[in-house]
Design a protein around this motif. Structure first.
Motif, PDB file in Angstrom:
ATOM      1  N   ALA A  71       0.833  -1.208   0.000  1.00 10.65           N
ATOM      2  CA  ALA A  71       0.000   0.000   0.000  1.00 10.65           C
ATOM      3  C   ALA A  71       0.865   1.254   0.000  1.00 10.65           C
ATOM      4  O   ALA A  71       0.597   2.220  -0.724  1.00 10.65           O
ATOM      5  CB  ALA A  71      -0.939  -0.006   1.205  1.00 10.65           C
ATOM      6  N   ALA A  72       1.922   1.244   0.811  1.00  7.94           N
ATOM      7  CA  ALA A  72       2.818   2.394   0.851  1.00  7.94           C
ATOM      8  C   ALA A  72       3.545   2.559  -0.480  1.00  7.94           C
ATOM      9  O   ALA A  72       3.723   3.679  -0.971  1.00  7.94           O
ATOM     10  CB  ALA A  72       3.818   2.226   1.984  1.00  7.94           C
ATOM     11  N   ASP A  73       3.932   1.447  -1.082  1.00  5.28           N
ATOM     12  CA  ASP A  73       4.615   1.497  -2.378  1.00  5.28           C
ATOM     13  C   ASP A  73       3.709   2.086  -3.457  1.00  5.28           C
ATOM     14  O   ASP A  73       4.190   2.769  -4.370  1.00  5.28           O
ATOM     15  CB  ASP A  73       5.069   0.095  -2.781  1.00  5.28           C
ATOM     16  N   TRP A  74       2.423   1.828  -3.351  1.00  2.46           N
ATOM     17  CA  TRP A  74       1.477   2.398  -4.312  1.00  2.46           C
ATOM     18  C   TRP A  74       1.337   3.910  -4.133  1.00  2.46           C
ATOM     19  O   TRP A  74       0.771   4.575  -5.000  1.00  2.46           O
ATOM     20  CB  TRP A  74       0.099   1.737  -4.152  1.00  2.46           C
ATOM     21  N   GLY A  75       1.781   4.441  -3.024  1.00  4.10           N
ATOM     22  CA  GLY A  75       1.726   5.876  -2.809  1.00  4.10           C
ATOM     23  C   GLY A  75       0.711   6.335  -1.781  1.00  4.10           C
ATOM     24  O   GLY A  75       0.488   7.540  -1.629  1.00  4.10           O
ATOM     25  N   ALA A  76       0.100   5.410  -1.051  1.00  2.00           N
ATOM     26  CA  ALA A  76      -0.912   5.781  -0.060  1.00  2.00           C
ATOM     27  C   ALA A  76      -0.275   6.481   1.141  1.00  2.00           C
ATOM     28  O   ALA A  76       0.767   6.035   1.636  1.00  2.00           O
ATOM     29  CB  ALA A  76      -1.667   4.542   0.411  1.00  2.00           C
ATOM     30  N   ASN A  77      -0.904   7.559   1.596  1.00  2.00           N
ATOM     31  CA  ASN A  77      -0.507   8.139   2.883  1.00  2.00           C
ATOM     32  C   ASN A  77      -1.550   7.857   3.966  1.00  2.00           C
ATOM     33  O   ASN A  77      -1.401   8.292   5.112  1.00  2.00           O
ATOM     34  CB  ASN A  77      -0.237   9.644   2.772  1.00  2.00           C
ATOM     35  N   VAL A  78      -2.596   7.091   3.594  1.00  2.00           N
ATOM     36  CA  VAL A  78      -3.634   6.705   4.547  1.00  2.00           C
ATOM     37  C   VAL A  78      -4.237   5.384   4.072  1.00  2.00           C
ATOM     38  O   VAL A  78      -4.307   5.124   2.863  1.00  2.00           O
ATOM     39  CB  VAL A  78      -4.729   7.791   4.666  1.00  2.00           C
ATOM     40  N   PHE A 317      -0.166  -8.396  -5.965  1.00  3.55           N
ATOM     41  CA  PHE A 317      -0.575  -6.992  -6.113  1.00  3.55           C
ATOM     42  C   PHE A 317      -0.530  -6.527  -7.568  1.00  3.55           C
ATOM     43  O   PHE A 317      -0.218  -5.370  -7.855  1.00  3.55           O
ATOM     44  CB  PHE A 317       0.261  -6.077  -5.203  1.00  3.55           C
ATOM     45  N   THR A 318      -0.867  -7.443  -8.483  1.00  5.51           N
ATOM     46  CA  THR A 318      -0.991  -7.074  -9.889  1.00  5.51           C
ATOM     47  C   THR A 318      -2.213  -6.174 -10.056  1.00  5.51           C
ATOM     48  O   THR A 318      -3.325  -6.565  -9.699  1.00  5.51           O
ATOM     49  CB  THR A 318      -1.160  -8.325 -10.765  1.00  5.51           C
ATOM     50  N   PRO A 319      -2.058  -4.977 -10.590  1.00 10.40           N
ATOM     51  CA  PRO A 319      -3.184  -4.049 -10.659  1.00 10.40           C
ATOM     52  C   PRO A 319      -4.252  -4.478 -11.665  1.00 10.40           C
ATOM     53  O   PRO A 319      -3.951  -5.034 -12.718  1.00 10.40           O
ATOM     54  CB  PRO A 319      -2.543  -2.722 -11.103  1.00 10.40           C
ATOM     55  N   THR A 320      -5.501  -4.207 -11.328  1.00 11.51           N
ATOM     56  CA  THR A 320      -6.613  -4.315 -12.265  1.00 11.51           C
ATOM     57  C   THR A 320      -6.643  -3.056 -13.131  1.00 11.51           C
ATOM     58  O   THR A 320      -5.742  -2.219 -13.055  1.00 11.51           O
ATOM     59  CB  THR A 320      -7.934  -4.433 -11.501  1.00 11.51           C
ATOM     60  N   THR A 321      -7.708  -2.902 -13.920  1.00  7.78           N
ATOM     61  CA  THR A 321      -7.827  -1.688 -14.735  1.00  7.78           C
ATOM     62  C   THR A 321      -7.777  -0.439 -13.855  1.00  7.78           C
ATOM     63  O   THR A 321      -6.952   0.456 -14.086  1.00  7.78           O
ATOM     64  CB  THR A 321      -9.144  -1.698 -15.534  1.00  7.78           C
ATOM     65  N   GLN A 322      -8.651  -0.371 -12.855  1.00 11.53           N
ATOM     66  CA  GLN A 322      -8.613   0.815 -11.993  1.00 11.53           C
ATOM     67  C   GLN A 322      -7.343   0.823 -11.138  1.00 11.53           C
ATOM     68  O   GLN A 322      -6.833   1.890 -10.783  1.00 11.53           O
ATOM     69  CB  GLN A 322      -9.855   0.912 -11.106  1.00 11.53           C
ATOM     70  N   GLY A 323      -6.814  -0.363 -10.828  1.00 13.77           N
ATOM     71  CA  GLY A 323      -5.578  -0.429 -10.069  1.00 13.77           C
ATOM     72  C   GLY A 323      -4.421   0.242 -10.790  1.00 13.77           C
ATOM     73  O   GLY A 323      -3.617   0.960 -10.181  1.00 13.77           O
ATOM     74  N   ARG A 324      -4.332   0.008 -12.097  1.00 11.76           N
ATOM     75  CA  ARG A 324      -3.265   0.654 -12.878  1.00 11.76           C
ATOM     76  C   ARG A 324      -3.420   2.164 -12.838  1.00 11.76           C
ATOM     77  O   ARG A 324      -2.435   2.897 -12.675  1.00 11.76           O
ATOM     78  CB  ARG A 324      -3.286   0.157 -14.328  1.00 11.76           C
ATOM     79  N   PHE A 325      -4.665   2.627 -12.977  1.00  8.64           N
ATOM     80  CA  PHE A 325      -4.890   4.066 -12.980  1.00  8.64           C
ATOM     81  C   PHE A 325      -4.526   4.684 -11.626  1.00  8.64           C
ATOM     82  O   PHE A 325      -3.769   5.661 -11.551  1.00  8.64           O
ATOM     83  CB  PHE A 325      -6.353   4.392 -13.315  1.00  8.64           C
ATOM     84  N   PHE A 326      -5.067   4.120 -10.546  1.00 15.69           N
ATOM     85  CA  PHE A 326      -4.882   4.747  -9.239  1.00 15.69           C
ATOM     86  C   PHE A 326      -3.472   4.541  -8.693  1.00 15.69           C
ATOM     87  O   PHE A 326      -2.952   5.417  -7.985  1.00 15.69           O
ATOM     88  CB  PHE A 326      -5.936   4.249  -8.255  1.00 15.69           C
ATOM     89  N   LYS A 327      -2.832   3.437  -9.012  1.00 15.89           N
ATOM     90  CA  LYS A 327      -1.434   3.266  -8.583  1.00 15.89           C
ATOM     91  C   LYS A 327      -0.569   4.352  -9.201  1.00 15.89           C
ATOM     92  O   LYS A 327       0.240   5.000  -8.518  1.00 15.89           O
ATOM     93  CB  LYS A 327      -0.926   1.886  -8.968  1.00 15.89           C
ATOM     94  N   SER A 328      -0.740   4.562 -10.499  1.00 19.13           N
ATOM     95  CA  SER A 328       0.026   5.600 -11.179  1.00 19.13           C
ATOM     96  C   SER A 328      -0.288   6.978 -10.597  1.00 19.13           C
ATOM     97  O   SER A 328       0.622   7.793 -10.366  1.00 19.13           O
ATOM     98  CB  SER A 328      -0.278   5.577 -12.682  1.00 19.13           C
ATOM     99  N   TYR A 329      -1.564   7.221 -10.347  1.00 17.27           N
ATOM    100  CA  TYR A 329      -1.949   8.534  -9.838  1.00 17.27           C
ATOM    101  C   TYR A 329      -1.385   8.773  -8.440  1.00 17.27           C
ATOM    102  O   TYR A 329      -0.819   9.837  -8.164  1.00 17.27           O
ATOM    103  CB  TYR A 329      -3.479   8.669  -9.803  1.00 17.27           C
ATOM    104  N   LEU A 330      -1.545   7.799  -7.540  1.00 21.87           N
ATOM    105  CA  LEU A 330      -1.045   7.965  -6.171  1.00 21.87           C
ATOM    106  C   LEU A 330       0.460   8.145  -6.154  1.00 21.87           C
ATOM    107  O   LEU A 330       0.992   9.005  -5.426  1.00 21.87           O
ATOM    108  CB  LEU A 330      -1.452   6.765  -5.322  1.00 21.87           C
ATOM    109  N   GLN A 331       1.165   7.373  -6.954  1.00 21.36           N
ATOM    110  CA  GLN A 331       2.612   7.499  -6.969  1.00 21.36           C
ATOM    111  C   GLN A 331       3.040   8.862  -7.512  1.00 21.36           C
ATOM    112  O   GLN A 331       4.079   9.399  -7.092  1.00 21.36           O
ATOM    113  CB  GLN A 331       3.230   6.373  -7.796  1.00 21.36           C
ATOM    114  N   SER A 332       2.255   9.451  -8.407  1.00 20.07           N
ATOM    115  CA  SER A 332       2.588  10.757  -8.957  1.00 20.07           C
ATOM    116  C   SER A 332       2.420  11.874  -7.941  1.00 20.07           C
ATOM    117  O   SER A 332       2.953  12.974  -8.113  1.00 20.07           O
ATOM    118  CB  SER A 332       1.722  11.056 -10.179  1.00 20.07           C
ATOM    119  N   GLN A 333       1.665  11.604  -6.847  1.00 24.36           N
ATOM    120  CA  GLN A 333       1.403  12.623  -5.843  1.00 24.36           C
ATOM    121  C   GLN A 333       2.354  12.549  -4.641  1.00 24.36           C
ATOM    122  O   GLN A 333       2.271  13.371  -3.738  1.00 24.36           O
ATOM    123  CB  GLN A 333      -0.038  12.492  -5.342  1.00 24.36           C
ATOM    124  N   LYS A 334       3.237  11.556  -4.627  1.00 22.76           N
ATOM    125  CA  LYS A 334       4.148  11.378  -3.486  1.00 22.76           C
ATOM    126  C   LYS A 334       5.173  12.496  -3.421  1.00 22.76           C
ATOM    127  O   LYS A 334       5.610  13.010  -4.459  1.00 22.76           O
ATOM    128  CB  LYS A 334       4.866  10.032  -3.582  1.00 22.76           C
TER     129      LYS A 334
END
Length: 334
Positions: A71-78, A317-334
């Motif tokens: 979760a942290a690697d994906w960019g989550a802060n919560v 932790f292979t991303p789904t369709t939305q997983g690919r989108f949100f993983k990329s987005y969260l990591q871009s905000q770190k």
């Protein structure tokens, strides 16, 4: 006590408070106006992931440090702990809270805050719910929040208390409840929480499965240090979304903090597709852009392989369709 001594004591107390606040001695997230404020006094926007349920993950063998590290690697802060009443009672309160304790420790290790979520759907006033897994009572709900507030009163990582996941009175068989009745019940829960933990930020949801915050315009929850919750899934409104989002919940963010504790989508032909989550990356682009423009925090449902809309397709932790989108987005905000 003479006046000089009294004055000296007062001055000393004020100095301690001032020094503590200036040195970052207060470790709690706070509400200031329409913002969340971190312990350093800066605005913080929560961007993270919803976990399915601590008990489910324990039973799946996936409630472990590896899960939190991902979760942290994906960019989550919560991260959001969705505690279901049925699961809590099935495993038992002691074992469930022991697991939650460990999860909080892992979240803290990876620099993530925790949302504690009482994950029921329906009408708490009448104690009528949309599924047996959400069945609870007012008595049990108050017990849950007393337990959380007492247990984590000295744990700043547990920053947000989501009082009730998805209130609704529009589903068949869930009784009736007015906004003022729901508001009063939330205020009672908040007062219970604050008896034990005055620092807790309480998250208050509106009706229509936690989507509709329009009553807040005239009847906000009459307690300080609160924020509001909306779950703007793509099919709650038709495109174009933004103007309707603004009318339904977004306007609240002009006055109070708002956190969308569930957003997400899946394609029509993907496993678990159901109303109201069916959409495409277009929704992901629109919802993230809108939330950023408004300064609204969010967590994405769901960091799990089977609870739709899923973010991952396997426990690698292979991303789904939305997983690919949100993983990329969260990591871009770190």
């Amino acid at each position: 006590m003479n006046k000089n001594r009294f004055a000296a004591i007062v001055f000393a107390v004020i100095a301690v408070i001032f020094t503590s606040s200036c040195s970052g001695g207060d470790p709690w997230v706070k509400v200031r106006g329409n913002k969340f404020i971190d312990p350093q006094g800066n605005e913080i926007v929560f961007r993270g992931l919803c976990f399915s349920d601590p008990v489910k993950l324990v039973r799946n063998g996936q409630w472990n440090e590896r899960y939190f590290a991902a979760a942290a690697d994906w960019g989550a802060n919560v991260v959001r702990f969705a505690v279901h009443p049925a699961n809590l009672n099935s495993l038992g309160w002691d074992k469930t809270f022991d697991a939650i304790d460990q999860g909080i420790s892992w979240a803290r290790k990876y620099g993530m805050y925790v949302i504690m979520d009482w994950h029921s759907i329906g009408n708490l006033k009448d104690e009528l719910y949309t599924s047996t897994m959400y069945n609870t009572t007012k008595e049990e709900t108050f017990r849950f929040w007393r337990t959380v507030a007492q247990r984590y009163k000295d744990e700043p990582a547990v920053a947000l208390y989501e009082l009730f996941n998805e209130p609704t009175v529009t589903a068949e068989g869930v009784g009736s409840c007015t906004w003022n009745e729901w508001k009063a019940l939330q205020e009672q829960i908040i007062d219970t929480v604050r008896t034990y933990n005055p620092h807790a930020i309480c998250l208050c949801a509106g009706f229509n499965w936690a989507y509709d915050l329009t009553p807040v315009a005239t009847e906000p929850v009459a307690r300080p240090n609160v924020a509001y919750v909306s779950h703007p899934y793509p099919m709650k409104r038709s495109e174009p979304w933004e103007e309707q989002w603004e009318q339904d919940f977004g306007f609240v963010a002009d006055t109070y903090p708002v956190i969308c504790t569930e957003i997400g989508y899946c394609l029509e032909d993907e496993t678990g597709a159901h109303i109201p989550v069916i959409s495409t990356d277009v929704y992901g682009e629109h919802i993230t852009r809108y939330l950023e423009q408004k300064g609204i925090s969010f967590t994405v449902w769901c960091f799990d392989t089977s609870w739709a809309p899923m973010l991952i397709s396997d426990w690698d932790f292979t991303p789904t369709t939305q997983g690919r989108f949100f993983k990329s987005y969260l990591q871009s905000q770190k």
